[in-house]
Design an enzyme around this catalytic site. Structure first.
Site, mmCIF file in Angstrom:
data_model
loop_
_atom_site.group_PDB
_atom_site.id
_atom_site.type_symbol
_atom_site.label_atom_id
_atom_site.label_comp_id
_atom_site.label_asym_id
_atom_site.label_seq_id
_atom_site.Cartn_x
_atom_site.Cartn_y
_atom_site.Cartn_z
ATOM 1 N N ARG A 36 -1.669 47.918 -22.524
ATOM 2 C CA ARG A 36 -2.665 48.315 -23.512
ATOM 3 C C ARG A 36 -3.140 49.735 -23.235
ATOM 4 O O ARG A 36 -3.059 50.228 -22.134
ATOM 5 C CB ARG A 36 -3.868 47.366 -23.474
ATOM 6 C CG ARG A 36 -3.562 45.989 -24.049
ATOM 7 C CD ARG A 36 -4.776 45.080 -23.966
ATOM 8 N NE ARG A 36 -5.894 45.605 -24.728
ATOM 9 C CZ ARG A 36 -7.106 45.872 -24.228
ATOM 10 N NH1 ARG A 36 -7.347 45.679 -22.951
ATOM 11 N NH2 ARG A 36 -8.062 46.328 -24.996
ATOM 12 N N ARG A 46 -15.597 46.199 -17.948
ATOM 13 C CA ARG A 46 -15.492 45.772 -16.546
ATOM 14 C C ARG A 46 -16.828 45.218 -16.089
ATOM 15 O O ARG A 46 -17.877 45.528 -16.661
ATOM 16 C CB ARG A 46 -15.000 46.907 -15.659
ATOM 17 C CG ARG A 46 -15.990 47.989 -15.397
ATOM 18 C CD ARG A 46 -15.405 48.987 -14.387
ATOM 19 N NE ARG A 46 -16.284 50.112 -14.195
ATOM 20 C CZ ARG A 46 -17.316 50.126 -13.371
ATOM 21 N NH1 ARG A 46 -17.632 49.038 -12.684
ATOM 22 N NH2 ARG A 46 -18.066 51.199 -13.254
ATOM 23 N N LYS A 106 -5.929 40.591 -11.607
ATOM 24 C CA LYS A 106 -5.121 40.486 -12.827
ATOM 25 C C LYS A 106 -3.805 39.748 -12.568
ATOM 26 O O LYS A 106 -2.991 40.162 -11.756
ATOM 27 C CB LYS A 106 -4.851 41.875 -13.387
ATOM 28 C CG LYS A 106 -4.056 41.830 -14.683
ATOM 29 C CD LYS A 106 -4.317 43.035 -15.545
ATOM 30 C CE LYS A 106 -3.367 43.088 -16.719
ATOM 31 N NZ LYS A 106 -3.753 44.076 -17.702
HETATM 32 C C1 BTN Z 1 -1.727 45.004 -20.453
HETATM 33 O O1 BTN Z 1 -2.252 44.248 -19.626
HETATM 34 O O2 BTN Z 1 -2.072 46.180 -20.548
HETATM 35 C C2 BTN Z 1 -0.643 44.451 -21.343
HETATM 36 C C3 BTN Z 1 0.636 44.281 -20.605
HETATM 37 C C4 BTN Z 1 1.746 43.711 -21.446
HETATM 38 C C5 BTN Z 1 3.083 43.726 -20.719
HETATM 39 C C6 BTN Z 1 4.157 43.024 -21.488
HETATM 40 S S1 BTN Z 1 5.625 42.819 -20.538
HETATM 41 C C7 BTN Z 1 6.500 42.301 -21.953
HETATM 42 C C8 BTN Z 1 6.018 43.161 -23.105
HETATM 43 N N1 BTN Z 1 6.786 44.386 -23.205
HETATM 44 C C9 BTN Z 1 6.051 45.459 -22.945
HETATM 45 O O3 BTN Z 1 6.471 46.635 -22.937
HETATM 46 N N2 BTN Z 1 4.790 45.103 -22.681
HETATM 47 C C10 BTN Z 1 4.610 43.671 -22.779
#
Ligand code: BTN
Length: 321
Positions: free
Chosen positions: A123, A318, A187
């Site tokens: 994100r 947070r 996390k």
């Molecule tokens: C976050 O916590 O910021 C979101 C992370 C999301 C990761 C997943 S892995 C599979 C999919 N492909 C990506 O490029 N991102 C999501």
């Protein structure tokens, strides 16, 4: 070399000794190429391989390879009808791959899982880093007849779907608004939702999920892995359980929106009634007490200036103190 390295990794996945000669014979290549592939498995993929004279090569930890048949074997009949599952050794990002189908055609229920991402995304423009075999990474493409304006609570519903499954397996996860999963405050999993469509509908949504099986190292925040709570389930079986739950919850969300899930979400919230700081890309942060979520998934915070409502995407949260 990475194609060859994946082929040799496949041969070694069972965690037993395999001679270089036998692998070379099965793959139709030279023993030197096998040796180079083993070297790449260690240096590029970060996996440990034992090499013993007279016995051959053996992975320090067996590798639970993602496989379409094994994933499909765990799907319920209703869910199996909806999902079309694909697995890739290596892609830039499973989200990027499925977003390419979001506008182009009417495909629905596509699932893409990958062993490795070269440009995994998180994100707010962040990167998602995961080493081979340490994370379950997948994306699904889902179409809603609802418009984008009505999908605000979707990311919370997806977080709740993951939490239901992981808690049933014995991982006491909590939800951090809008859609992180925490284990002991660290996390464990993240969700990246990307949307395409019109405000009034229909909309195509790509939901990307990364769940750490082993906590990654060298990440600038505290992280956790499922192995910490003794969960030894193969990623294939875990993905099937998640797809079953997502199928059920996305179908329910399509009809009823977020409100039927609100109280369950809040019961699992890591920050309920806790002091929090809301930060923005511009402007001063806002402090207050998290007071749960509205029917559209927005976060409600009591501040010194009175109650305020925050929408995902514009803000990060947070815990204070
Ligand atoms: C976050 O916590 O910021 C979101 C992370 C999301 C990761 C997943 S892995 C599979 C999919 N492909 C990506 O490029 N991102 C999501």
């Amino acid at each position: 070399m990475s194609e060859q390295a994946f082929a040799v990794l496949h041969a070694l996945a069972d965690g037993r000794f395999h001679s270089g000669e036998a692998i070379a014979r099965d793959l139709g290549c030279s023993r030197t190429l096998v040796w180079q592939a083993v070297h790449a498995i260690e240096t590029s993929f970060g996996l440990s391989v034992y090499s013993v004279r007279g016995q051959g090569y053996k992975l320090a930890r067996p590798f639970d390879w993602l496989e379409v048949a094994a994933i499909r074997a765990g799907l319920t009949p209703g869910s199996a009808e909806v999902w079309t599952v694909a697995v890739a050794n290596q892609v830039d990002s499973t989200n990027t791959q499925l977003m390419a189908h979001a506008n182009a055609d009417e495909l629905h229920g596509l699932v893409l899982a990958a062993e490795l991402q070269t440009a995994g995304r998180g994100r707010q423009g962040r990167r998602w880093l995961a080493s081979l075999g340490s994370c379950l990474m997948f994306s699904v493409l889902w179409r809603f007849n609802r418009g984008l304006a009505e999908l605000a609570g979707l990311s919370l519903v997806v977080g709740l779907a993951l939490a239901r499954v992981l808690r049933q397996l014995g991982a006491p996860v909590e939800l951090k608004w809008p859609n992180d999963l925490l284990l002991d405050g660290r996390k464990l999993a993240g969700i990246l939702i990307e949307l395409s469509g019109d405000a009034l509908g229909p909309a195509a949504v790509v939901i990307g999920v990364g769940i750490n099986v082993y906590a990654p190292e060298n990440i600038d925040q505290p992280t956790a892995g499922l192995n910490q709570c003794g969960i030894r389930l193969e990623r294939n079986a875990l993905l099937a359980l998640l797809l079953n739950e997502l199928h059920q919850m996305l179908s329910e969300f399509e009809v009823q929106g977020f409100s039927p899930f609100g109280s369950e979400w809040m019961a699992l919230s890591s920050h309920q009634d806790q002091p929090v700081r809301m930060s923005f890309s511009h402007g001063a942060p806002v402090d207050g007490i998290a007071r749960g979520v509205a029917d559209n998934g927005a976060l409600l915070v009591d501040t010194v200036d009175g109650p305020r409502v925050f929408h995902a995407g514009e803000v990060s949260m947070r815990r204070l103190g």
